[in-house]
Design a protein around this motif. Structure first.
Motif, PDB file in Angstrom:
ATOM      1  N   ASN A 109       0.818  -1.218   0.000  1.00 46.78           N
ATOM      2  CA  ASN A 109       0.000   0.000   0.000  1.00 46.78           C
ATOM      3  C   ASN A 109       0.850   1.266   0.000  1.00 46.78           C
ATOM      4  OD1 ASN A 109      -2.428  -1.328  -0.168  1.00 46.78           O
ATOM      5  ND2 ASN A 109      -2.804  -1.325   2.031  1.00 46.78           N
ATOM      6  N   GLN A 125     -10.079   8.856   0.144  1.00 44.33           N
ATOM      7  CA  GLN A 125     -10.099   7.623   0.933  1.00 44.33           C
ATOM      8  C   GLN A 125     -11.305   7.552   1.851  1.00 44.33           C
ATOM      9  OE1 GLN A 125      -6.822   5.885   2.830  1.00 44.33           O
ATOM     10  NE2 GLN A 125      -5.277   6.594   1.379  1.00 44.33           N
ATOM     11  N   ASN A 129     -10.665   3.372   6.223  1.00 44.37           N
ATOM     12  CA  ASN A 129      -9.586   2.622   5.583  1.00 44.37           C
ATOM     13  C   ASN A 129      -8.521   2.171   6.571  1.00 44.37           C
ATOM     14  OD1 ASN A 129     -10.505   2.583   2.963  1.00 44.37           O
ATOM     15  ND2 ASN A 129      -9.099   4.141   2.193  1.00 44.37           N
ATOM     16  N   HIS A 130      -7.843   1.096   6.197  1.00 43.80           N
ATOM     17  CA  HIS A 130      -6.743   0.578   7.008  1.00 43.80           C
ATOM     18  C   HIS A 130      -5.628   1.617   7.122  1.00 43.80           C
ATOM     19  CE1 HIS A 130      -3.249  -2.020   8.006  1.00 43.80           C
ATOM     20  NE2 HIS A 130      -4.166  -2.720   8.656  1.00 43.80           N
ATOM     21  N   LEU A 133      -3.197   2.258   4.177  1.00 45.92           N
ATOM     22  CA  LEU A 133      -3.677   3.094   3.077  1.00 45.92           C
ATOM     23  C   LEU A 133      -3.524   4.572   3.429  1.00 45.92           C
ATOM     24  CD1 LEU A 133      -6.901   1.121   2.111  1.00 45.92           C
ATOM     25  CD2 LEU A 133      -4.864   1.376   0.700  1.00 45.92           C
ATOM     26  N   THR A 171      -9.621   2.336  -1.335  1.00 48.46           N
ATOM     27  CA  THR A 171     -10.570   1.801  -0.370  1.00 48.46           C
ATOM     28  C   THR A 171     -10.212   0.384   0.037  1.00 48.46           C
ATOM     29  OG1 THR A 171     -12.920   1.328   0.052  1.00 48.46           O
ATOM     30  CG2 THR A 171     -12.108   0.910  -2.174  1.00 48.46           C
ATOM     31  N   ASP A 172     -10.576   0.023   1.253  1.00 45.47           N
ATOM     32  CA  ASP A 172     -10.587  -1.383   1.626  1.00 45.47           C
ATOM     33  C   ASP A 172     -11.686  -2.076   0.826  1.00 45.47           C
ATOM     34  OD1 ASP A 172      -8.613  -1.031   3.488  1.00 45.47           O
ATOM     35  OD2 ASP A 172      -9.870  -1.373   5.238  1.00 45.47           O
ATOM     36  N   PHE A 175     -13.713  -4.172   5.149  1.00 40.21           N
ATOM     37  CA  PHE A 175     -13.142  -3.306   6.187  1.00 40.21           C
ATOM     38  C   PHE A 175     -12.795  -4.151   7.407  1.00 40.21           C
ATOM     39  CE2 PHE A 175     -15.168  -0.473   3.285  1.00 40.21           C
ATOM     40  CZ  PHE A 175     -14.321   0.621   3.257  1.00 40.21           C
ATOM     41  N   SER A 176     -11.522  -4.064   7.796  1.00 40.74           N
ATOM     42  CA  SER A 176     -10.957  -5.031   8.730  1.00 40.74           C
ATOM     43  C   SER A 176     -11.529  -4.977  10.133  1.00 40.74           C
ATOM     44  CB  SER A 176      -9.435  -4.852   8.805  1.00 40.74           C
ATOM     45  OG  SER A 176      -9.098  -3.543   9.228  1.00 40.74           O
ATOM     46  N   ASP A 201      -7.869  -2.464  -1.671  1.00 42.00           N
ATOM     47  CA  ASP A 201      -7.131  -3.340  -0.763  1.00 42.00           C
ATOM     48  C   ASP A 201      -8.087  -4.451  -0.338  1.00 42.00           C
ATOM     49  OD1 ASP A 201      -6.166  -4.604   1.516  1.00 42.00           O
ATOM     50  OD2 ASP A 201      -5.276  -2.804   2.363  1.00 42.00           O
ATOM     51  N   ASP A 202      -7.926  -5.622  -0.941  1.00 42.99           N
ATOM     52  CA  ASP A 202      -8.855  -6.731  -0.666  1.00 42.99           C
ATOM     53  C   ASP A 202      -8.219  -7.771   0.255  1.00 42.99           C
ATOM     54  OD1 ASP A 202     -11.419  -7.726  -0.931  1.00 42.99           O
ATOM     55  OD2 ASP A 202     -10.913  -9.019  -2.623  1.00 42.99           O
ATOM     56  N   HIS A 204      -8.825  -8.732   3.233  1.00 42.44           N
ATOM     57  CA  HIS A 204      -9.726  -9.598   3.994  1.00 42.44           C
ATOM     58  C   HIS A 204     -10.813 -10.234   3.132  1.00 42.44           C
ATOM     59  CE1 HIS A 204      -8.134  -8.548   7.993  1.00 42.44           C
ATOM     60  NE2 HIS A 204      -7.865  -7.385   7.427  1.00 42.44           N
TER      61      HIS A 204
END
Length: 384
Positions: A109, A125, A129-130, A133, A171-172, A175-176, A201-202, A204
């Motif tokens: 990231n 964003q 977001n994580h 990111l 974006t996630d 979302f974690s 960001d995939d 999960h």
């Protein structure tokens, strides 16, 4: 000089202090943590592959063939045949032209934002977001603009109010800390309409979602054109370690030339790549893992609803229970541990203020009986 001890004591007073737990067993439902046997509901080993015998065997064979360390960066002589085979396999699996490996999702990231954006650009964003990111955007020096979580209307307003010749939506996918998913189809439409990059960001979703486990992008039947930049991690559902960026030939070639987190670090051990190749085959062929996982999730949500627990809008293996107060979340987590259950309390700054929660995660290795044991423990711990 900053008074570090005072700062640590302040975090303790706010119930925000953290410390590692020592594990004496592999990732599995029942683990020995800090010397105590606990039923584990906090691992990201969603498909139960981290301790799979076929993957262990592949790791051992690769270590026999290639040794332990890779010895150098990918661009020196650390890029093994196994690394190359894994990149090609992941490209085919995700339906992308090419893939580039990274040691961690955090590094991937950072690389994306820093390589593609600069101080004259804009990054949009999601507020949830994580951290990786967010940090990537900040380090790129691009203007960072946040939009309300999963709010397409708010994002559209922010884009229209901040025109830029070069901008990106990051974006996630899943979302974690909430377990819900991004409105990826709508984000793709907005990105194409305004001619923006779209990066997902995939971490999960990869391995868990989609017909074959290729993630949220596959589940929504989106293509490389819809989502030009896809990041996935290997240390969660796939049970190994590392991450990848998938996209066009030009994207990957450009990252190879300029992405500092790729260029200036030693490559992951080849044995990790060998293990991941074995893991990827299991993800593609053993569909029952995702089916069983969904059965566990639905069983838990039904039971938790009957108990009156405040669930969040998630149909993924991440099933948070909203508590609110950090001290109360910690208290419940500690009570669960006394009952033999490992459920971690997530507190600010990982989540927004007053949204502390119990983050429960499920693995294929769990049984329905173990989920019932968790529900019984939650009934006791939350009711006290």
């Amino acid at each position: 000089m900053k008074d570090l001890r005072a700062r640590i004591q302040d975090r303790q007073a706010q119930h925000l202090y953290r410390q590692p737990r020592i594990s004496d067993s592999p990732q599995q439902p029942v683990m020995v943590i800090n010397g105590k046997t606990l039923l584990n509901f906090c691992s990201n080993d969603y498909l139960g592959l981290a301790n799979h015998p076929q993957i262990i065997k592949a790791f051992q064979q690769a270590a026999n063939d290639y040794g332990v360390g890779s010895g150098a960066a990918h661009l020196i002589n650390g890029h093994s045949r196994l690394h190359q085979q894994l990149e090609e396999a992941l490209a085919a699996f995700t339906g992308r032209e090419r893939v580039l490996m990274f040691s961690t999702g955090y590094m991937a990231n950072l690389a994306i934002a820093n390589a593609l954006m600069d101080k004259d650009d804009i990054i949009f964003q999601d507020r949830l977001n994580h951290a990786s990111l967010i940090d990537g955007a900040l380090m790129s020096e691009a203007k960072l603009i946040r939009y309300v979580h999963n709010d397409i209307k708010h994002l559209s307003q922010r884009i229209q109010s901040n025109p830029s010749p070069d901008a990106m939506i990051m974006t996630d996918g899943v979302f974690s800390m909430d377990g819900d998913v991004a409105p990826l189809r709508e984000l793709a439409e907005i990105a194409q309409h305004h001619q923006l990059w779209l990066m997902v960001d995939d971490a999960h979703g990869f391995g868990v979602l989609g017909k074959t486990g290729a993630g949220l992008v596959e589940e929504l039947k989106l293509t490389q054109k819809d989502v030009p930049i896809l990041m996935g991690t290997l240390g969660k559902a796939l049970g190994t370690a590392g991450a990848f960026v998938a996209g066009s030939q030009d994207l990957i070639e450009y990252l190879i030339q300029v992405a500092r987190p790729f260029i200036y670090t030693t490559a992951q051990p080849p044995a990790i790549a060998g293990a991941t190749l074995a893991s990827l085959e299991l993800v593609k062929t053993e569909h029952w893992r995702r089916e069983h996982l969904q059965q566990l999730i639905q069983h838990f949500r039904q039971g938790a609803t009957q108990l009156g627990l405040q669930l969040m809008d998630s149909n993924t293996p991440i099933q948070p229970i909203l508590i609110g107060d950090s001290a109360k979340a910690l208290q419940i987590s500690q009570r669960l541990q006394e009952l033999g259950l490992l459920v971690i309390a997530i507190r600010p700054p990982t989540v927004p203020t007053n949204t502390a929660r119990l983050r429960i995660t499920f693995s294929v290795s769990h049984t329905l009986e173990q989920v019932d044991q968790l529900l019984m423990g939650l009934s006791q711990a939350c009711g006290e």
